[in-house]
Design an enzyme around this catalytic site. Structure first.
Site, short mmCIF file in Angstrom:
data_model
loop_
_atom_site.label_atom_id
_atom_site.label_comp_id
_atom_site.label_asym_id
_atom_site.label_seq_id
_atom_site.Cartn_x
_atom_site.Cartn_y
_atom_site.Cartn_z
N LYS A 152 12.04 20.44 24.12
CA LYS A 152 12.83 19.22 24.12
C LYS A 152 13.49 19.06 25.49
O LYS A 152 13.86 20.03 26.14
CB LYS A 152 13.91 19.26 23.03
CG LYS A 152 14.85 18.06 23.02
CD LYS A 152 15.94 18.19 21.97
CE LYS A 152 16.91 17.02 22.05
NZ LYS A 152 18.00 17.12 21.06
N GLU A 182 30.12 13.55 18.79
CA GLU A 182 29.65 14.94 18.73
C GLU A 182 30.74 15.91 19.14
O GLU A 182 31.29 15.83 20.25
CB GLU A 182 28.42 15.12 19.63
CG GLU A 182 27.77 16.48 19.47
CD GLU A 182 26.28 16.47 19.77
OE1 GLU A 182 25.64 17.52 19.65
OE2 GLU A 182 25.75 15.40 20.12
N GLU A 224 16.88 2.77 23.03
CA GLU A 224 17.93 3.61 22.48
C GLU A 224 19.10 3.74 23.45
O GLU A 224 20.26 3.77 23.03
CB GLU A 224 17.38 4.99 22.14
CG GLU A 224 18.40 5.92 21.48
CD GLU A 224 17.81 7.25 21.08
OE1 GLU A 224 18.46 8.28 21.34
OE2 GLU A 224 16.68 7.27 20.52
#
Length: 462
Positions: free
Chosen positions: A213, A258, A446
């Site tokens: 990732k 977060e 996004e």
């Protein structure tokens, strides 16, 4: 004058402040950490610590522990966030020229579980009294009501952005929605086409097996001719994004969903996010919006794989400091005004390491950067970020929050945020997790969904 650090914490009548902490967000230079009308707000500055490089967290930890070791602390409230408190913001990268910082304010107002308190912090030798603390708070609030001090965040921009790599000249961009009259928006380090090419290059690297990732960020620069009102931005974020932690430290503002690490006593908690869906994508779809989110987000193999990588990254790094840990077996969907996220909460009971419970900054040193904001393996992803982004992230995606003398603290990841660079200019940041199967156009869309909270709070988009 004396070199002794001294603090006084006294309770306040909570009925005076029905609006909670957002009612204190009245100055552009305010220090802020708030969620659901609770948290901490700081005014002024009596000292600060700055550092760069890979040891910035541990150097800050040593400085803070030394500062509070012999402090004279009068605290009749004794809750997390009372007594000596510092607000902090740290650079994302160990090679960034941006200065990480801890700032000790003169006055702190705290709200927690319906209780309200006031702390005065000083190096002066004079007496500390409740009356003196209230008078000091009033001075900060009265000055703000006269209009003074409302551009301090912009005035300190040279310090906030010191060492950052200037963005290459970019062209104007076209938002999916109209800008307010007079406002302009320009690309930062990369044009949209170049950033999508970077996403393609990242996917190609992932397919070689070099990494699982990668998180790629981009920036845009907003110019607001009427001027940037940081206090108004913070109030807007705190009101619209109550499930996020709204932060303001030295010109860095935003509302992060977060939590990197929250420490209270021996208990540590974190909220991990990875996997995102724009809520506007549900327009015109049959059924309830949450049903759509469950089907498209929670049902996506790509999104769940990205989330699992982020969870494993955090739990594996936290494990050496924990005697017990638990996390959600299945991620839940976190519903925010702009997006849905796959989210998991992690809770750990801390164990002693070398004879003492680790501090929150020691934990941050071990945890940052997680796969949620960097990628995995970390070193490979970090090197690829530097090669593809052409951007010094500065404080974006770095830890932001506060800590107290007792070892308590809350540190989020500086997401959905921006750096105020001048009286009328703001640099916004957004990033996306890239895995095998990521599509550049979808990732670009996004980023616009993630820019939206700041653009709306600045009053330049809706």
């Amino acid at each position: 004058m004396t070199s002794t650090f001294r603090t006084l914490t006294v309770p306040l009548d909570g009925q005076k402040f029905a609006g909670g902490l957002p009612s204190f967000l009245v100055r552009d230079d305010v220090l802020c950490w708030t969620r659901r009308e609770a948290g901490l707000v700081g005014f002024g500055e009596i000292t600060r610590f700055t550092a760069t490089g890979p040891e910035r967290f541990l150097e800050a930890d040593i400085w803070w522990r030394h500062l509070v070791l012999e402090a004279e602390i009068l605290d009749s409230v004794e809750l997390p966030g009372t007594g000596p408190v510092a607000f902090g913001s740290f650079a994302f990268s160990k090679v960034s020229a941006h200065e990480s910082r801890l700032i000790v304010p003169e006055i702190v107002v705290g709200v927690r579980d319906g209780r309200v308190w006031l702390t005065q912090l000083t190096f002066d030798a004079g007496p500390l009294t409740e009356e003196g603390a209230l008078a000091a708070l009033d001075r900060w609030l009265v000055v703000s009501s006269t209009g003074e001090g409302t551009t301090a965040a912009a005035d300190s921009a040279r310090d906030v952005t010191s060492g950052a790599v200037p963005g290459r000249a970019g062209g104007a961009v076209v938002l999916p929605h109209p800008l307010a009259a007079g406002a302009t928006l320009h690309t930062g380090s990369l044009s949209e086409a170049d950033w999508m090419a970077a996403v393609e290059a990242g996917v190609a690297e992932i397919r070689t097996g070099a990494l699982e990732k990668l998180v790629l960020a981009r920036d845009v620069v907003a110019t607001v001719p009427s001027g940037v009102n940081a206090a108004q931005v913070l109030r807007e974020l705190a009101g619209r994004y109550r499930e996020c932690w709204t932060y303001g430290v030295d010109g860095l503002v935003g509302a992060t969903p977060e939590m990197l690490i929250q420490v209270e006593g021996r208990t540590a908690q974190a909220r991990v996010l990875a996997g995102t869906l724009d809520r506007r994508d549900a327009h015109g779809e049959d059924g309830l919006p949450m049903d759509y989110a469950t089907r498209v987000l929670a049902g996506s193999e790509k999104q769940r794989h990205e989330h699992e990588i982020a969870i494993q990254s955090l739990t594996s790094q936290l494990a050496p400091f924990s005697e017990a840990m638990n996390a959600h077996d299945e991620p839940f969907i976190l519903e925010l005004p702009n997006v849905w996220h796959l989210a998991s909460d992690v809770k750990a009971e801390l164990t002693e390491v070398e004879g003492h419970v680790p501090t929150c900054l020691a934990l941050i040193n071990a945890l940052h950067p997680t796969a949620a904001v960097c990628g995995t393996p970390t070193q490979v992803a970090g090197a690829l970020i530097r090669r593809l982004e052409h951007l010094d992230r500065g404080p974006y995606a770095g830890p932001v929050g506060w800590l107290d003398a007792a070892g308590n603290g809350e540190w989020g990841i500086a997401l959905r945020g921006a750096v105020i660079e001048s009286r009328d200019t703001v640099r916004l940041y957004a990033g996306c997790g890239i895995v095998d199967g990521s599509q550049p156009e979808a990732e670009l869309a996004e980023t616009w969904a993630k820019f939206r909270p700041m653009l709306e709070s600045l009053g330049i988009s809706s």
